[in-house]
Motif scaffolding. Structure first.
Motif, PDB file in Angstrom:
ATOM      1  N   GLU A  21      26.342 -11.032 -11.959  1.00 28.40           N
ATOM      2  CA  GLU A  21      25.933 -10.810 -10.573  1.00 28.40           C
ATOM      3  C   GLU A  21      24.451 -10.485 -10.565  1.00 28.40           C
ATOM      4  O   GLU A  21      23.982  -9.627 -11.317  1.00 28.40           O
ATOM      5  N   VAL A  22      23.709 -11.171  -9.705  1.00 28.01           N
ATOM      6  CA  VAL A  22      22.283 -10.911  -9.564  1.00 28.01           C
ATOM      7  C   VAL A  22      22.037 -10.142  -8.267  1.00 28.01           C
ATOM      8  O   VAL A  22      22.652 -10.416  -7.238  1.00 28.01           O
ATOM      9  N   GLY A  23      21.140  -9.153  -8.372  1.00 26.72           N
ATOM     10  CA  GLY A  23      20.749  -8.408  -7.182  1.00 26.72           C
ATOM     11  C   GLY A  23      21.841  -7.546  -6.594  1.00 26.72           C
ATOM     12  O   GLY A  23      21.872  -7.326  -5.381  1.00 26.72           O
ATOM     13  N   ALA A  24      22.722  -7.018  -7.422  1.00 24.45           N
ATOM     14  CA  ALA A  24      23.844  -6.222  -6.903  1.00 24.45           C
ATOM     15  C   ALA A  24      23.377  -4.937  -6.256  1.00 24.45           C
ATOM     16  O   ALA A  24      23.980  -4.459  -5.287  1.00 24.45           O
TER      17      ALA A  24
ATOM     18  N   ASP B  98      16.197 -13.534 -13.307  1.00 23.45           N
ATOM     19  CA  ASP B  98      15.536 -14.107 -12.147  1.00 23.45           C
ATOM     20  C   ASP B  98      16.566 -14.929 -11.382  1.00 23.45           C
ATOM     21  O   ASP B  98      17.024 -15.972 -11.863  1.00 23.45           O
ATOM     22  N   ALA B  99      16.946 -14.473 -10.184  1.00 21.14           N
ATOM     23  CA  ALA B  99      17.982 -15.145  -9.403  1.00 21.14           C
ATOM     24  C   ALA B  99      17.576 -16.544  -8.984  1.00 21.14           C
ATOM     25  O   ALA B  99      18.435 -17.374  -8.662  1.00 21.14           O
ATOM     26  N   GLN B 100      16.275 -16.832  -8.983  1.00 15.25           N
ATOM     27  CA  GLN B 100      15.815 -18.161  -8.592  1.00 15.25           C
ATOM     28  C   GLN B 100      16.140 -19.207  -9.653  1.00 15.25           C
ATOM     29  O   GLN B 100      16.518 -20.337  -9.332  1.00 15.25           O
TER      30      GLN B 100
ATOM     31  N   LEU C  67      27.859 -14.332  -9.053  1.00 14.81           N
ATOM     32  CA  LEU C  67      27.934 -13.688  -7.743  1.00 14.81           C
ATOM     33  C   LEU C  67      26.550 -13.284  -7.264  1.00 14.81           C
ATOM     34  O   LEU C  67      25.674 -12.938  -8.062  1.00 14.81           O
ATOM     35  N   SER C  68      26.360 -13.307  -5.951  1.00 19.24           N
ATOM     36  CA  SER C  68      25.180 -12.694  -5.351  1.00 19.24           C
ATOM     37  C   SER C  68      25.483 -12.399  -3.894  1.00 19.24           C
ATOM     38  O   SER C  68      26.270 -13.104  -3.256  1.00 19.24           O
TER      39      SER C  68
ATOM     40  N   PHE D 212      28.730 -16.404  -3.052  1.00 21.80           N
ATOM     41  CA  PHE D 212      27.536 -15.735  -2.551  1.00 21.80           C
ATOM     42  C   PHE D 212      27.683 -15.436  -1.065  1.00 21.80           C
ATOM     43  O   PHE D 212      28.445 -16.084  -0.341  1.00 21.80           O
ATOM     44  N   ALA D 213      26.936 -14.421  -0.638  1.00 24.22           N
ATOM     45  CA  ALA D 213      26.896 -14.016   0.775  1.00 24.22           C
ATOM     46  C   ALA D 213      25.451 -14.028   1.246  1.00 24.22           C
ATOM     47  O   ALA D 213      24.548 -13.589   0.527  1.00 24.22           O
TER      48      ALA D 213
END
Length: 240
Positions: free
Chosen positions: A37-40, A80-82, A96-97, A126-127
């Motif tokens: 998960e990125v940016g949780a 890096d989520a990108q 997940l994000s 993702f949301a």
């Protein structure tokens, strides 16, 4: 990190509770094995017992504490989520994000990267906030052709445009408006600093349009799409 509990805090406001229950339910249906998960931040996705998840962010623990004005963010290392740079292809069963893609200049590229790091048959969930129910409401909706253009170019060429929208529509909600004659100069300054804001906006209709494009072009089949209070949630399965 091994998932230890998938419980939901029922003391939160009703609309927030609705979001958390929806996320937990979708995870119980679709998530298995090990994932990322990125940016949780302080709200990691509730996961089924028996799963494991690596939590990554572009900020470290101290940076996350400053960003959220609170400690306790889920964090185990830099991602890096990108681009998911440094993560091998097909490394995980799920990705997940939540409320991350809008901060990126190339959301379609980020979805493609998330699909890359899951195995065939794996899940990308993702949301993304629905602008009508957030402080993005005054802003124009980002058209699909803009997202596709950012996918082709990498998105850096429209970062200034996103900063201009921030200055015109978002900044005045929290601080005195910046004089119009200063907008371009300030937008360039923010873009050069890679200012953290929402670079794109969606409604449920444009969100569906985007994920249908992903299904047609990036190798992810839509399993679920839903608007829950202020966020649009998608579940994609990587094609085998």
């Amino acid at each position: 990190m091994q998932a230890e509990i998938d419980a939901v805090d029922y003391s939160v406001p009703p609309q927030e509770l609705e979001v958390r229950i929806a996320r937990r339910t979708l995870a119980r249906v679709y998530v298995r094995g090990s994932g990322v998960e990125v940016g949780a931040g302080t709200r990691p996705w509730p996961l089924p017992l028996g799963t494991s998840c690596f939590y990554g962010d572009v900020l470290d623990t101290e940076g996350l504490a400053r960003y959220f004005s609170a400690t306790g963010s889920a964090y185990e290392g830099f991602i890096d989520a990108q681009t998911f740079a440094g993560i091998p292809d097909q490394a995980y069963d799920f990705s997940l994000s939540a409320h991350v893609l809008e901060h990126l200049v190339n959301p379609l590229g980020a979805i493609e990267a998330a699909l890359r790091v899951v195995r065939p048959g794996g899940i990308v969930m993702f949301a993304i906030p629905d602008k009508r129910h957030t402080w993005d409401n005054p802003r124009p909706v980002t058209p699909l052709k803009h997202l596709i253009s950012d996918y082709v170019t990498g998105g850096e060429d429209t970062r200034i445009d996103g900063c201009l929208e921030h200055i015109r529509y978002l900044h005045p909600q929290w601080a005195p408006p910046i004089p119009e004659e200063q907008h371009q100069e300030e937008a360039i300054r923010l873009a050069n600093a890679k200012f953290d804001t929402h670079y794109h906006t969606w409604t449920s209709d444009t969100f569906i349009e985007m994920i249908e494009w992903v299904e047609e072009n990036l190798g992810g089949s839509i399993l679920h799409k839903e608007l829950v209070f202020n966020e649009n949630i998608a579940v994609l399965r990587k094609n085998v």
